[in-house]
Design an enzyme around this catalytic site. Structure first.
Site, PDB file in Angstrom:
ATOM      1  CB  SER A 135      -1.001  -0.303   1.050  1.00 37.15           C
ATOM      2  OG  SER A 135      -1.521   0.952   1.975  1.00 37.15           O
ATOM      3  CE  LYS A 161      -4.868  -0.138   0.392  1.00 41.37           C
ATOM      4  NZ  LYS A 161      -5.559  -0.437   1.414  1.00 41.37           N
ATOM      5  CE  LYS A 163      -3.890   3.706   2.447  1.00 40.80           C
ATOM      6  NZ  LYS A 163      -5.061   3.372   2.967  1.00 40.80           N
ATOM      7  CG  ASP A 188      -7.324   2.475   0.350  1.00 40.33           C
ATOM      8  OD1 ASP A 188      -9.123   2.612   0.595  1.00 40.33           O
ATOM      9  OD2 ASP A 188      -7.443   1.490   1.190  1.00 40.33           O
ATOM     10  CD  GLU A 213      -8.732  -1.042   0.586  1.00 40.05           C
ATOM     11  OE1 GLU A 213      -8.048  -1.115  -0.305  1.00 40.05           O
ATOM     12  OE2 GLU A 213      -8.064  -0.917   2.198  1.00 40.05           O
ATOM     13  CG  ASP A 238     -10.344  -1.449   5.123  1.00 39.90           C
ATOM     14  OD1 ASP A 238     -10.743  -2.006   5.572  1.00 39.90           O
ATOM     15  OD2 ASP A 238      -9.956  -0.772   4.765  1.00 39.90           O
ATOM     16  CE  LYS A 262      -6.725  -2.744   6.351  1.00 38.18           C
ATOM     17  NZ  LYS A 262      -7.340  -0.876   6.398  1.00 38.18           N
ATOM     18  N   GLY A 290      -3.959  -4.531   6.133  1.00 39.79           N
ATOM     19  CA  GLY A 290      -2.899  -3.751   7.136  1.00 39.79           C
ATOM     20  C   GLY A 290      -3.313  -2.515   7.952  1.00 39.79           C
TER      21      GLY A 290
HETATM   22  O1  OSB Z   1      -6.576   1.474   4.613  1.00 40.24           O
HETATM   23  O2  OSB Z   1      -5.705  -0.246   4.181  1.00 40.24           O
HETATM   24  C1  OSB Z   1      -6.020   1.111   5.161  1.00 40.24           C
HETATM   25  C2  OSB Z   1      -2.786   2.280   6.515  1.00 40.24           C
HETATM   26  C3  OSB Z   1      -3.375   3.018   7.741  1.00 40.24           C
HETATM   27  C4  OSB Z   1      -5.094   2.886   7.573  1.00 40.24           C
HETATM   28  C5  OSB Z   1      -5.572   2.005   6.516  1.00 40.24           C
HETATM   29  C6  OSB Z   1      -5.201   1.747   6.108  1.00 40.24           C
HETATM   30  C7  OSB Z   1      -3.914   1.438   5.856  1.00 40.24           C
HETATM   31  C8  OSB Z   1      -3.373   1.034   4.729  1.00 40.24           C
HETATM   32  C9  OSB Z   1      -1.769   0.375   5.006  1.00 40.24           C
HETATM   33  O3  OSB Z   1      -3.646   0.704   3.184  1.00 40.24           O
HETATM   34  C10 OSB Z   1      -1.205  -1.088   4.920  1.00 40.24           C
HETATM   35  C11 OSB Z   1      -0.238  -1.291   6.021  1.00 40.24           C
HETATM   36  O4  OSB Z   1       0.046  -1.373   6.874  1.00 40.24           O
HETATM   37  O5  OSB Z   1       0.496  -1.823   4.513  1.00 40.24           O
HETATM   38 MG    MG Z   2      -8.149   0.692   3.043  1.00 42.93          MG
END
Ligand code: OSB
Ligand code: MG
Length: 374
Positions: A135, A161, A163, A188, A213, A238, A262, A290
């Site tokens: 991510s 992925k 953001k 995401d 996402e 999510d 998660k 994650g």
């Molecule tokens: O939405 O998946 C998410 C990190 C913090 C809060 C929300 C998210 C995330 C990530 C990080 O996408 C994923 C990772 O731990 O590598």
């Molecule tokens: Mg997410």
């Protein structure tokens, strides 16, 4: 198993670099670790709440409050025959899934150790090498993002992925897609858009994304069903999904075609197992999300990812992507094929570096029934 002691620690850990999402930027993590001692065996869990309530309603401090004032006091001294009985003992506390997950997962670790089997096997997992994606936080420029994607692909990661948020989306995705036409690519939004943005979100269909996402509100499954019928890209939920009922509602409403599980968000291994089973029965693929975890949360994510419903690469990556030194040994490593080999030793499969954890600890709380035991 008699729950003899519950030790809470808050540790501070600095990420190698800041991580930006649509709801904010984090670099200094405040992580609550839960150590549960039962039958003389220590098990570990991690609370995956963020420092701010930007992702969901929980924070490091709400989890500390709920654990110390409501959960630990009712669990201490209790005897249970299975870790999967814990959710019923915590059901008087509404919500606070991440706080609950910290305790429940620690007890799963204890139970696996007492049974002499690796946690993944104890959970019913069958996959011995899990597929990993990454991510990537929001970047300043599309060029910087493309460079970062190139590095992650060179390390072997199987899915990228990105953001996104309004004005940090189309050009960034277009640049990555142009450079890497065939990779598995997702985005995401962490709830950064609304149904007013339908035509904009339709424009992202051009990029052949594996999924989009949580584009809409963190608590609105219905709105996602309205969006899904108007875009080609598969929506993955999510934030909206806290339990198996929510997952079934989303599937029935056709609000998504993929679900991110998660452990913290769904309150622990018991619910995660049920959810992946229900999704599999409906032909909905799931993958492990994650939360910028330390090694303890990461180890639990690895164990969960071995369950049969986990058919897409997760956001489970190497310790060294986030931390200069992790709190477990060995650190989590990713092969050149973009996989993690699941450890085969009893329990979590990674040892907690106690001295290092002590060094990082800024507060602690111990619940014990030693006083009443005569
Ligand atoms: O939405 O998946 C998410 C990190 C913090 C809060 C929300 C998210 C995330 C990530 C990080 O996408 C994923 C990772 O731990 O590598
Ligand atoms: Mg997410």
């Amino acid at each position: 198993m008699k729950i003899e002691r519950i030790l809470l620690r808050e540790i501070r850990m600095r990420l190698k670099s800041p991580f930006e999402t649509s709801f904010g930027t984090v670099q200094d993590r405040r992580i609550v670790l839960v150590e549960v001692v039962a039958e003389g065996v220590s098990g570990w869990g991690e609370v995956t709440a963020g420092e701010t309530p930007g992702y969901n309603a929980e924070t490091t401090d709400t989890a500390w409050h709920v654990l110390t004032d409501f959960l630990a006091p009712v669990l201490i001294g209790k005897s249970i025959s299975k870790a999967s009985e814990l959710p019923a003992l915590m059901s008087h506390v509404r919500g606070h899934e991440m706080a609950k997950s910290g305790i429940e997962n620690a007890l799963w670790d204890v139970e696996a150790q007492l049974s002499g089997v690796p946690l993944y096997q104890h959970l019913g997992g069958t996959i011995e090498e899990i597929a990993c994606g990454v991510s990537l936080g929001i970047r300043e420029t599309p060029e910087a993002l493309v460079k970062r994607v190139e590095e992650e692909l060179a390390s072997g990661y199987q899915r990228i992925k990105l953001k996104i948020k309004p004005a940090k989306d189309y050009k960034f995705i277009a640049a990555v897609r142009k450079e890497f036409p065939r990779i598995l690519l997702s985005v995401d939004a962490n709830s950064a858009y609304s149904l007013d943005d339908v035509s904009h979100l339709q424009s992202l269909d051009a990029f052949n994304l594996l999924m989009m996402e949580q584009p809409l509100s963190w608590d609105d499954i219905h709105a996602h069903s309205k969006l899904q019928e108007q875009i080609k890209t598969a929506i993955c939920l999510d934030e909206c999904i806290h339990n198996t009922r929510h997952a079934l509602t989303a599937i029935e409403l056709k609000a998504c075609r993929i679900i991110n599980i998660k452990l913290g968000r769904v309150s622990g291994h018991t619910e995660a197992r049920l959810m992946q089973d229900a999704c599999r029965a409906h032909g909905v693929p799931v993958w492990c999300g994650g939360m910028l975890e330390s090694g303890i949360g990461r180890a639990h994510n690895i164990a969960m990812s071995t369950l049969p419903g986990f058919s897409l690469p997760g956001d489970v990556s190497a310790s060294q992507r986030y931390w200069s030194e992790d709190i477990i040994e060995p650190a989590v490593e990713v092969t050149a094929r973009g996989t993690i080999q699941v450890p085969k030793t009893p329990g979590l499969g990674y040892a907690v570096k106690r001295e290092f954890v002590e060094k990082l600890t800024v507060r602690r709380n111990v619940s014990s029934n030693a006083r009443v035991a005569t």
